[in-house]
Write an enzyme that holds these catalytic residues in place. Sequence first.
Site, PDB file in Angstrom:
ATOM      1  N   HIS A  72      27.014  41.590  35.051  1.00 35.94           N
ATOM      2  CA  HIS A  72      28.358  41.071  34.796  1.00 35.94           C
ATOM      3  C   HIS A  72      28.479  39.669  35.381  1.00 35.94           C
ATOM      4  O   HIS A  72      28.808  39.490  36.557  1.00 35.94           O
ATOM      5  CB  HIS A  72      29.389  42.022  35.435  1.00 35.94           C
ATOM      6  CG  HIS A  72      30.807  41.704  35.096  1.00 35.94           C
ATOM      7  ND1 HIS A  72      31.652  42.619  34.509  1.00 35.94           N
ATOM      8  CD2 HIS A  72      31.558  40.593  35.267  1.00 35.94           C
ATOM      9  CE1 HIS A  72      32.849  42.093  34.335  1.00 35.94           C
ATOM     10  NE2 HIS A  72      32.810  40.851  34.798  1.00 35.94           N
ATOM     11  N   HIS A  91      29.731  35.716  33.747  1.00 34.34           N
ATOM     12  CA  HIS A  91      30.161  34.899  32.610  1.00 34.34           C
ATOM     13  C   HIS A  91      29.490  33.539  32.704  1.00 34.34           C
ATOM     14  O   HIS A  91      29.611  32.849  33.720  1.00 34.34           O
ATOM     15  CB  HIS A  91      31.676  34.741  32.629  1.00 34.34           C
ATOM     16  CG  HIS A  91      32.409  36.039  32.544  1.00 34.34           C
ATOM     17  ND1 HIS A  91      32.874  36.545  31.352  1.00 34.34           N
ATOM     18  CD2 HIS A  91      32.741  36.933  33.502  1.00 34.34           C
ATOM     19  CE1 HIS A  91      33.480  37.709  31.582  1.00 34.34           C
ATOM     20  NE2 HIS A  91      33.405  37.973  32.877  1.00 34.34           N
ATOM     21  N   HIS A 140      35.939  45.031  30.071  1.00 33.95           N
ATOM     22  CA  HIS A 140      36.696  44.899  31.313  1.00 33.95           C
ATOM     23  C   HIS A 140      37.859  45.894  31.282  1.00 33.95           C
ATOM     24  O   HIS A 140      38.608  45.948  30.306  1.00 33.95           O
ATOM     25  CB  HIS A 140      37.277  43.497  31.444  1.00 33.95           C
ATOM     26  CG  HIS A 140      36.272  42.428  31.742  1.00 33.95           C
ATOM     27  ND1 HIS A 140      35.113  42.262  31.037  1.00 33.95           N
ATOM     28  CD2 HIS A 140      36.284  41.433  32.679  1.00 33.95           C
ATOM     29  CE1 HIS A 140      34.444  41.223  31.524  1.00 33.95           C
ATOM     30  NE2 HIS A 140      35.137  40.702  32.522  1.00 33.95           N
ATOM     31  N   GLU A 185      40.935  46.542  36.378  1.00 35.74           N
ATOM     32  CA  GLU A 185      40.972  45.441  37.346  1.00 35.74           C
ATOM     33  C   GLU A 185      42.441  45.162  37.640  1.00 35.74           C
ATOM     34  O   GLU A 185      42.976  45.595  38.658  1.00 35.74           O
ATOM     35  CB  GLU A 185      40.254  44.216  36.791  1.00 35.74           C
ATOM     36  CG  GLU A 185      40.164  43.050  37.758  1.00 35.74           C
ATOM     37  CD  GLU A 185      39.552  41.801  37.133  1.00 35.74           C
ATOM     38  OE1 GLU A 185      39.171  40.900  37.898  1.00 35.74           O
ATOM     39  OE2 GLU A 185      39.471  41.699  35.890  1.00 35.74           O
ATOM     40  N   ASP A 211      30.137  37.865  38.765  1.00 32.65           N
ATOM     41  CA  ASP A 211      31.287  37.555  37.913  1.00 32.65           C
ATOM     42  C   ASP A 211      31.333  36.066  37.552  1.00 32.65           C
ATOM     43  O   ASP A 211      30.873  35.664  36.488  1.00 32.65           O
ATOM     44  CB  ASP A 211      32.568  38.026  38.583  1.00 32.65           C
ATOM     45  CG  ASP A 211      33.701  38.266  37.595  1.00 32.65           C
ATOM     46  OD1 ASP A 211      33.472  38.155  36.377  1.00 32.65           O
ATOM     47  OD2 ASP A 211      34.819  38.583  38.040  1.00 32.65           O
ATOM     48  N   ASP A 212      31.907  35.236  38.419  1.00 34.31           N
ATOM     49  CA  ASP A 212      32.025  33.782  38.201  1.00 34.31           C
ATOM     50  C   ASP A 212      31.779  33.114  39.553  1.00 34.31           C
ATOM     51  O   ASP A 212      32.726  32.687  40.224  1.00 34.31           O
ATOM     52  CB  ASP A 212      33.423  33.428  37.678  1.00 34.31           C
ATOM     53  CG  ASP A 212      33.773  34.196  36.420  1.00 34.31           C
ATOM     54  OD1 ASP A 212      33.244  33.871  35.357  1.00 34.31           O
ATOM     55  OD2 ASP A 212      34.578  35.152  36.519  1.00 34.31           O
TER      56      ASP A 212
END
Length: 341
Positions: free
Chosen positions: A19, A21, A195, A198, A276-277
Amino acid sequence: MSLFARGRPAAPFPLAELHCHVEGTLQPGFARELAARQGVDLSGFADEATYRWEGFSGFLAAYDRAAALLRTEDDYRRLAFDYLTGLAAQGAIYSELTISPDHAAASGLSPETYLGALARGAAEAERETDIVCRFLVVGVRHLGTDAVEAAARFAARAPGVTGFGLAGDERLYRPRDFEKAFRIAAEAGLGLTAHAGEFAGPAAVAETLDALNVSRIGHGVRAVEDAALLARLREEGVTLEVCPLSNLALGVAPDAANHPLARLRQAGLRLTVNSDDPPFFGSDLTAEYRFAAEAGFEPAERLALTRNAIEAAFVEEPVRKRLSELLTMRALALGAPGSSL
């Protein structure tokens, strides 16, 4: 000579993630370089190591602002190469990068050109470091059903794409609104994830499982609030793509002590940890594994996080087998001095 037979020194600890991006890997230094080339002022936005934003909506806007700096094929080639070689240096053997044709279009590139550039960067990184990468196309839910279906159609025909997912603002639309997009992807043989759980609660996870037939859930941490859902996730073998430091930065969990990662482990769920980021949250994959260690995951349990990622990866079976063998070899080497995470 193949990736798994080159005899390079073992990494400190074998990592893998599902996961991340790709636009969210853009480091501020590269962003400032791009901005200078384009005459864009990033003062007050991009610090030395991270970006400035407030709240989830502010994060989404910051992500789009940074992504808009990526405008050429070579920008994307370098983005993939830089991230994957850096990840390999941390000890990673596998990365699944989430890519967004909608962000490519915003930068003036066709989805095919965008994917081709990323694939070249990933191939260069694999030749240099041995890390294996696969691509997962994502539909952005707050852009609406038509956009998500278009992303699914692209994913279904795109070479080298092995998965399809749903990202964006979870507070908009319902999972069933995207059933057609996921049917297109499933019929093409792609792995499915979305997703959920969350910013929306555990009901969103259950609805996603019911409507979209996914084998993985991105984030999913709010499942801890529903014992029946935890039992379902365990019984169905659904893998959660947990992103602890993202959750803390976005306020999904109030602090590290109250993050649900350890409780999800106690519930017997199949877990992975992911970045994630990374620069948006001041993290990297090593930091995510370190968070797991500080949450009480012993070395064998952290190795299980990597094994879970490989077993749940949207990758060809021969490659999965070789990655599993490599993980076993790396695990056997962990007794060497300086090899612990």
